[in-house]
Design a protein around this motif. Structure first.
Motif, PDB file in Angstrom:
ATOM      1  N   HIS A  50       0.790  -1.229   0.000  1.00 19.23           N
ATOM      2  CA  HIS A  50       0.000   0.000   0.000  1.00 19.23           C
ATOM      3  C   HIS A  50       0.825   1.283   0.000  1.00 19.23           C
ATOM      4  O   HIS A  50       0.285   2.341  -0.318  1.00 19.23           O
ATOM      5  N   GLY A  51       2.067   1.229   0.395  1.00 18.63           N
ATOM      6  CA  GLY A  51       2.892   2.433   0.448  1.00 18.63           C
ATOM      7  C   GLY A  51       2.806   3.167   1.771  1.00 18.63           C
ATOM      8  O   GLY A  51       3.819   3.619   2.307  1.00 18.63           O
ATOM      9  N   TYR A  52       1.581   3.294   2.308  1.00 12.33           N
ATOM     10  CA  TYR A  52       1.370   3.973   3.589  1.00 12.33           C
ATOM     11  C   TYR A  52       0.429   3.137   4.460  1.00 12.33           C
ATOM     12  O   TYR A  52      -0.477   2.466   3.942  1.00 12.33           O
ATOM     13  N   VAL A  53       0.628   3.211   5.782  1.00 12.90           N
ATOM     14  CA  VAL A  53      -0.190   2.450   6.723  1.00 12.90           C
ATOM     15  C   VAL A  53      -0.640   3.375   7.848  1.00 12.90           C
ATOM     16  O   VAL A  53       0.180   4.106   8.433  1.00 12.90           O
ATOM     17  N   ILE A  81       4.333   5.177   8.296  1.00 11.20           N
ATOM     18  CA  ILE A  81       3.460   4.461   9.233  1.00 11.20           C
ATOM     19  C   ILE A  81       2.940   5.455  10.270  1.00 11.20           C
ATOM     20  O   ILE A  81       3.722   6.083  10.992  1.00 11.20           O
ATOM     21  N   ALA A  82       1.634   5.623  10.337  1.00  8.84           N
ATOM     22  CA  ALA A  82       0.999   6.493  11.326  1.00  8.84           C
ATOM     23  C   ALA A  82       0.409   5.633  12.435  1.00  8.84           C
ATOM     24  O   ALA A  82      -0.398   4.745  12.171  1.00  8.84           O
ATOM     25  N   LEU A  83       0.834   5.870  13.667  1.00  8.01           N
ATOM     26  CA  LEU A  83       0.287   5.174  14.830  1.00  8.01           C
ATOM     27  C   LEU A  83      -0.589   6.154  15.593  1.00  8.01           C
ATOM     28  O   LEU A  83      -0.093   7.092  16.219  1.00  8.01           O
ATOM     29  N   LEU A  84      -1.887   5.958  15.532  1.00  6.17           N
ATOM     30  CA  LEU A  84      -2.847   6.913  16.077  1.00  6.17           C
ATOM     31  C   LEU A  84      -3.530   6.341  17.316  1.00  6.17           C
ATOM     32  O   LEU A  84      -4.325   5.404  17.225  1.00  6.17           O
ATOM     33  N   GLY A 111      -1.489  11.753   4.140  1.00  8.72           N
ATOM     34  CA  GLY A 111      -1.382  12.704   5.247  1.00  8.72           C
ATOM     35  C   GLY A 111      -2.723  13.268   5.666  1.00  8.72           C
ATOM     36  O   GLY A 111      -3.023  13.385   6.856  1.00  8.72           O
ATOM     37  N   VAL A 112      -3.548  13.622   4.690  1.00 11.06           N
ATOM     38  CA  VAL A 112      -4.887  14.136   4.995  1.00 11.06           C
ATOM     39  C   VAL A 112      -5.740  13.051   5.627  1.00 11.06           C
ATOM     40  O   VAL A 112      -6.472  13.292   6.591  1.00 11.06           O
ATOM     41  N   LEU A 113      -5.639  11.846   5.110  1.00  9.02           N
ATOM     42  CA  LEU A 113      -6.439  10.737   5.644  1.00  9.02           C
ATOM     43  C   LEU A 113      -6.081  10.468   7.104  1.00  9.02           C
ATOM     44  O   LEU A 113      -6.971  10.242   7.937  1.00  9.02           O
ATOM     45  N   ALA A 114      -4.785  10.490   7.440  1.00 13.34           N
ATOM     46  CA  ALA A 114      -4.371  10.233   8.820  1.00 13.34           C
ATOM     47  C   ALA A 114      -4.831  11.341   9.762  1.00 13.34           C
ATOM     48  O   ALA A 114      -5.336  11.071  10.860  1.00 13.34           O
ATOM     49  N   CYS A 271       0.486  16.584  12.291  1.00 17.38           N
ATOM     50  CA  CYS A 271       0.651  15.562  11.268  1.00 17.38           C
ATOM     51  C   CYS A 271       0.386  14.187  11.870  1.00 17.38           C
ATOM     52  O   CYS A 271       0.883  13.867  12.953  1.00 17.38           O
ATOM     53  N   GLY A 272      -0.370  13.373  11.174  1.00 19.65           N
ATOM     54  CA  GLY A 272      -0.697  12.045  11.692  1.00 19.65           C
ATOM     55  C   GLY A 272       0.451  11.065  11.584  1.00 19.65           C
ATOM     56  O   GLY A 272       0.475  10.073  12.309  1.00 19.65           O
TER      57      GLY A 272
END
Length: 315
Positions: A50-53, A81-84, A111-114, A271-272
């Motif tokens: 996916h490129g981004y997670v 990788i965004a850990l939210l 970035g917007v999605l996160a 930033c997420g």
């Protein structure tokens, strides 16, 4: 492939409303022994596909699991990788994960999605009907409510987000009359409920009509719910916007900014992915050019807009 939306247990994955919605990745499948190496391999596979997670996890997740996630991301040396960490109750988090899965098919950047996760969480009314609030520490509970919690048959309607609320319900049947109802959303929602060990129809018979929900659906109770609410005697619920068109308009209406650290687009104040806060307006102009001119590592160039690139670290 759209940005991967991942959760930490399979019971946080809700069935999609259509065939187009991508599935959620589960980083902690039940019945397996998990190590940093196992999590690292899972994240690497998702990055390759996916490129981004974007990983969503509840605030009640055990520290050892959280440490494993951050350790795996550090070993991968990846800024994709965004850990939210979210203060939503488990059923609310599952609802948010479904919304992000739907939006992943739209034209939003990772970035917007996160960063949209924080925005959308304010539009999810998540709570529970509880048989006891004696051990509840995630919502303010008065001494009076603590005392009433020991009275046999007492039940409490609690809203955790977007703003904490707690009212005593004088019984568990449809005819029960509490002093007031929880203040609900002022927009159209669908109500999702998950039943625990509490036998009550208060949520469907009283709360749903009062909130004028557009529909009611049921889901299995997430395993993390008992820990989050500090009791297994509960009926958890979450009311959220079901229309993907409205969700898209909501996210699109927020002004986009550039992260001064990693260069990704974002909405809101943080930033997420790299968690860097949005700089004050007077400082943004001179940091954008620096972010855009950073060297690309590992030969990975990601085009954001004509004439702009961003730096990617590994993998």
């Amino acid at each position: 492939m759209p940005t991967a939306i991942a959760v930490t247990s399979a019971d946080l994955v809700l069935p999609p409303p259509d065939r187009q919605t991508p599935p959620a990745a589960v980083l902690q499948p039940p019945g397996r022994e998990h190590t940093v190496e196992h999590t690292l391999a899972e994240l690497q596979t998702l990055l390759d596909l996916h490129g981004y997670v974007i990983v969503l996890y509840p605030a009640s997740l055990p520290d050892r699991t959280v440490h494993r996630l951050y350790s795996a991301r550090a070993l991968l040396e990846s800024d994709r990788i965004a850990l939210l960490r979210l203060d939503l109750p488990p059923l609310g988090l599952a609802t948010l994960a479904l919304q992000l899965r739907q939006l992943a098919l739209c034209d939003f950047s990772p970035g917007v999605l996160a960063s949209a996760a924080r925005l959308l969480s304010h539009y999810i009314y998540a709570g529970a009907l509880l048989g006891s609030v004696a051990k509840l520490d995630r919502v303010p509970v008065s001494l009076t409510s603590h005392a009433k919690s020991w009275v046999p048959g007492s039940q409490f309607a609690v809203l955790a987000t977007p703003a904490p609320q707690l009212v005593k319900v004088s019984g568990g049947n449809a005819a029960a009359q509490g002093p007031s109802l929880l203040q609900g959303p002022g927009f159209g929602t669908q109500l999702l409920i998950a039943r625990g060990q509490l036998n009550s129809d208060w949520v469907t018979a009283r709360l749903a009509p009062a909130w004028k929900v557009q529909g009611v659906a049921e889901a299995p109770l997430p395993a993390e719910s008992g820990r989050w609410w500090a009791t297994g005697k509960l009926v958890e619920f979450a009311a959220a916007i079901p229309d993907i068109t409205l969700l898209y308009q909501l996210v699109s209406s927020v002004k986009r900014e550039d992260c001064h650290w990693c260069g990704l687009d974002l909405i809101g104040d943080r930033c997420g992915f790299c968690t860097a806060p949005l700089l004050p307006r007077e400082q943004r102009g001179r940091t954008h050019s620096a972010a855009e001119g950073r060297e690309l590592a590992a030969g990975d160039t990601r085009v954001l807009a004509p004439g702009r690139t961003r730096r990617a670290i590994g993998p």
